[in-house]
Write a protein that holds these residues in place. Structure first.
Motif, mmCIF file in Angstrom:
data_model
loop_
_atom_site.group_PDB
_atom_site.id
_atom_site.type_symbol
_atom_site.label_atom_id
_atom_site.label_comp_id
_atom_site.label_asym_id
_atom_site.label_seq_id
_atom_site.Cartn_x
_atom_site.Cartn_y
_atom_site.Cartn_z
ATOM 1 N N SER A 108 -8.101 -1.173 -14.865
ATOM 2 C CA SER A 108 -9.106 -0.507 -14.235
ATOM 3 C C SER A 108 -8.723 0.224 -13.022
ATOM 4 C CB SER A 108 -10.587 -1.275 -14.376
ATOM 5 O OG SER A 108 -11.406 -0.654 -13.712
ATOM 6 N N LYS A 109 -7.908 -0.396 -12.170
ATOM 7 C CA LYS A 109 -7.541 0.217 -11.004
ATOM 8 C C LYS A 109 -6.821 0.997 -11.246
ATOM 9 C CE LYS A 109 -8.454 -3.791 -8.070
ATOM 10 N NZ LYS A 109 -7.598 -5.067 -7.307
ATOM 11 N N MET A 147 -8.104 4.226 -12.473
ATOM 12 C CA MET A 147 -8.746 5.080 -11.255
ATOM 13 C C MET A 147 -7.643 6.088 -10.937
ATOM 14 S SD MET A 147 -11.511 2.377 -9.790
ATOM 15 C CE MET A 147 -11.930 3.350 -8.436
ATOM 16 N N LEU A 148 -6.582 5.461 -10.712
ATOM 17 C CA LEU A 148 -5.363 6.300 -10.338
ATOM 18 C C LEU A 148 -5.007 7.302 -11.079
ATOM 19 C CD1 LEU A 148 -3.515 3.420 -8.821
ATOM 20 C CD2 LEU A 148 -5.051 5.030 -7.353
ATOM 21 N N ARG A 158 -8.987 -6.122 -14.684
ATOM 22 C CA ARG A 158 -9.172 -5.568 -13.330
ATOM 23 C C ARG A 158 -8.143 -4.415 -13.032
ATOM 24 N NH1 ARG A 158 -11.698 -10.836 -13.056
ATOM 25 N NH2 ARG A 158 -9.712 -11.789 -12.430
ATOM 26 N N ASP A 159 -6.703 -5.120 -13.102
ATOM 27 C CA ASP A 159 -5.662 -4.353 -12.845
ATOM 28 C C ASP A 159 -5.450 -2.835 -13.465
ATOM 29 O OD1 ASP A 159 -4.828 -6.025 -10.677
ATOM 30 O OD2 ASP A 159 -3.334 -6.803 -11.707
ATOM 31 N N GLN A 176 1.838 2.976 -7.350
ATOM 32 C CA GLN A 176 0.992 1.835 -7.498
ATOM 33 C C GLN A 176 0.351 1.734 -8.926
ATOM 34 O OE1 GLN A 176 -2.793 2.839 -4.824
ATOM 35 N NE2 GLN A 176 -1.586 4.172 -3.695
ATOM 36 N N GLU A 177 0.291 2.770 -9.645
ATOM 37 C CA GLU A 177 -0.228 2.638 -10.771
ATOM 38 C C GLU A 177 1.028 1.706 -11.850
ATOM 39 O OE1 GLU A 177 -0.058 5.287 -15.138
ATOM 40 O OE2 GLU A 177 -0.017 6.061 -13.267
ATOM 41 N N LYS A 222 0.946 -1.100 0.097
ATOM 42 C CA LYS A 222 -0.080 -0.076 0.024
ATOM 43 C C LYS A 222 0.735 1.241 0.167
ATOM 44 C CE LYS A 222 -3.962 -1.938 2.386
ATOM 45 N NZ LYS A 222 -3.613 -3.406 2.015
ATOM 46 N N LEU A 260 0.524 -2.129 -10.826
ATOM 47 C CA LEU A 260 -0.839 -2.669 -11.202
ATOM 48 C C LEU A 260 -0.636 -2.688 -12.873
ATOM 49 C CD1 LEU A 260 -3.480 -0.211 -9.703
ATOM 50 C CD2 LEU A 260 -3.387 -2.726 -9.229
#
Length: 361
Positions: free
Chosen positions: A121-122, A125-126, A118-119, A96-97, A89, A100
């Motif tokens: 998409s996350k 979002m970032l 899924r990854d 983070q991006e 985290k 992913l």
């Protein structure tokens, strides 16, 4: 005499995979460290070292290890390190991006396309302008044969990154896939429509010829089926598979392509010529052309004696019910018509009497 077991023995041969697996138990060479606590001081020290520092530092360390394994094409191990980096985290959104997107790259190689989406998409979002996330999403969508969504990903990316050659190339590939799938679907629909029209045409032909289709409830076992003669330019001549039953011998012959305008006599002369040896089941030599008679059985159990010069079309016409009577005709069971073939005389007479007796009861 048995081979002696004394002295030096040959070392068993081991595969490369077995050898590499042994390294997994050596702390220095472990691909990933266990999550649970351990009594092994070396592993415990490595666990503490791996998670030493800020979340960003820990995540970056796992990212670098993942990158090393990815370069070596060890995608499952790389995926594990990227996952540990994500699990740390890190507050750094760019980190983070990256984790992913890198994990998505591993899943692309492993063909886990759902995980890729899924990854990505996350990641989006970032960072809604993540070219890598759009590109890898589109790659997964192409693999899943979802070209419209892949094109949408490419267009969204090119809106802010118009010079991205990789995305441009992928867009062309998605466009080509879309054209191929549309062509495939068009051909499938045309085939279905053609089959539907052919089926309707065959039903009309059956109705005109007093033929009653009786499908096999357990599925067709017949490799042949009624169809129109491809050599007839009018496309109106029917060809039907026909069984010739020989009741007294409980055997049969099949004529897979009986053209409806062919006389029955033509088939009998080919099957039972006078000078030819009789079939193995015809011990008395009774089945000879000129000494045989053919019967058709209608849906309402009428017996129709087939004249020597009659064609299949003639017999179909004769099977029609009289005006005012219930519908009648020849049954096409599992795509095949059936006729009884018997020697003239006593055998014929006995069979006709038995048939009528069974029918009447």
């Amino acid at each position: 005499m048995s081979t002696s077991s004394y002295g030096p023995q040959p070392v068993p041969k081991r595969t490369l995979e077995e050898t590499l697996k042994d390294f997994d138990s050596v702390p220095l060479f472990m691909k990933s460290l266990p999550d649970e606590e351990t009594d092994d001081p070396t592993i415990a020290a490595l666990q503490a070292l791996a998670h030493e520092g800020t979340p960003d530092e820990v995540a970056k360390n796992f990212k670098e290890q993942g990158n090393d394994y990815f370069k070596g094409k060890r995608y499952r191990e790389a995926l594990g390190f990227y996952t540990q980096g994500i699990d740390a985290k890190p507050p750094d959104l760019a980190l983070q991006e990256a984790l992913l997107c890198n994990r998505a790259a591993c899943n692309l190689e492993l063909k886990n396309n759902g995980s890729v989406l899924r990854d990505c998409s996350k990641a989006l979002m970032l960072n809604p302008k993540s070219s890598k996330a759009f590109f890898r999403s589109a790659l997964a969508l192409v693999a899943l044969e979802r070209p419209d969504e892949a094109l949408d990903c490419c267009d969204r990316c090119l809106a802010f990154d118009p010079e991205n050659k990789s995305v441009q190339g992928l867009r062309s590939r998605a466009q080509q896939l879309k054209a191929e799938l549309e062509k495939k679907e068009r051909l499938r629909r045309e085939k279905l429509e053609k089959a539907k029209q052919a089926d309707m045409k065959l039903k009309i032909a059956f109705r005109e010829r007093n033929l009653i289709a009786i499908p096999n409830k357990t599925g067709s076992q017949n490799p042949y089926e009624p169809h129109f003669d491809p050599e007839d330019p009018t496309d109106s001549t029917l060809i039907i598979p026909v069984f010739f039953l020989y009741p007294q011998h409980a055997t049969s012959d099949v004529i897979p392509n009986f053209v409806e305008d062919t006389p029955f006599a033509a088939h009998l002369s080919n099957m039972f010529p006078p000078q030819a040896p009789p079939p193995t089941w015809d011990k008395k030599g009774e089945y000879v052309d000129g000494q045989l008679v053919i019967y058709a059985m209608t849906r309402r159990k009428r017996l129709l004696k087939v004249g020597k010069k009659m064609t299949l079309r003639d017999v179909c016409a004769a099977a029609k019910a009289k005006d005012g009577d219930p519908v009648d005709g020849l049954e096409v069971k599992d795509g095949c018509l059936t006729f009884a073939v018997l020697p003239k005389g006593d055998v014929e007479k006995k069979w006709v009497e038995e048939y009528k007796s069974t029918r009447d009861t």
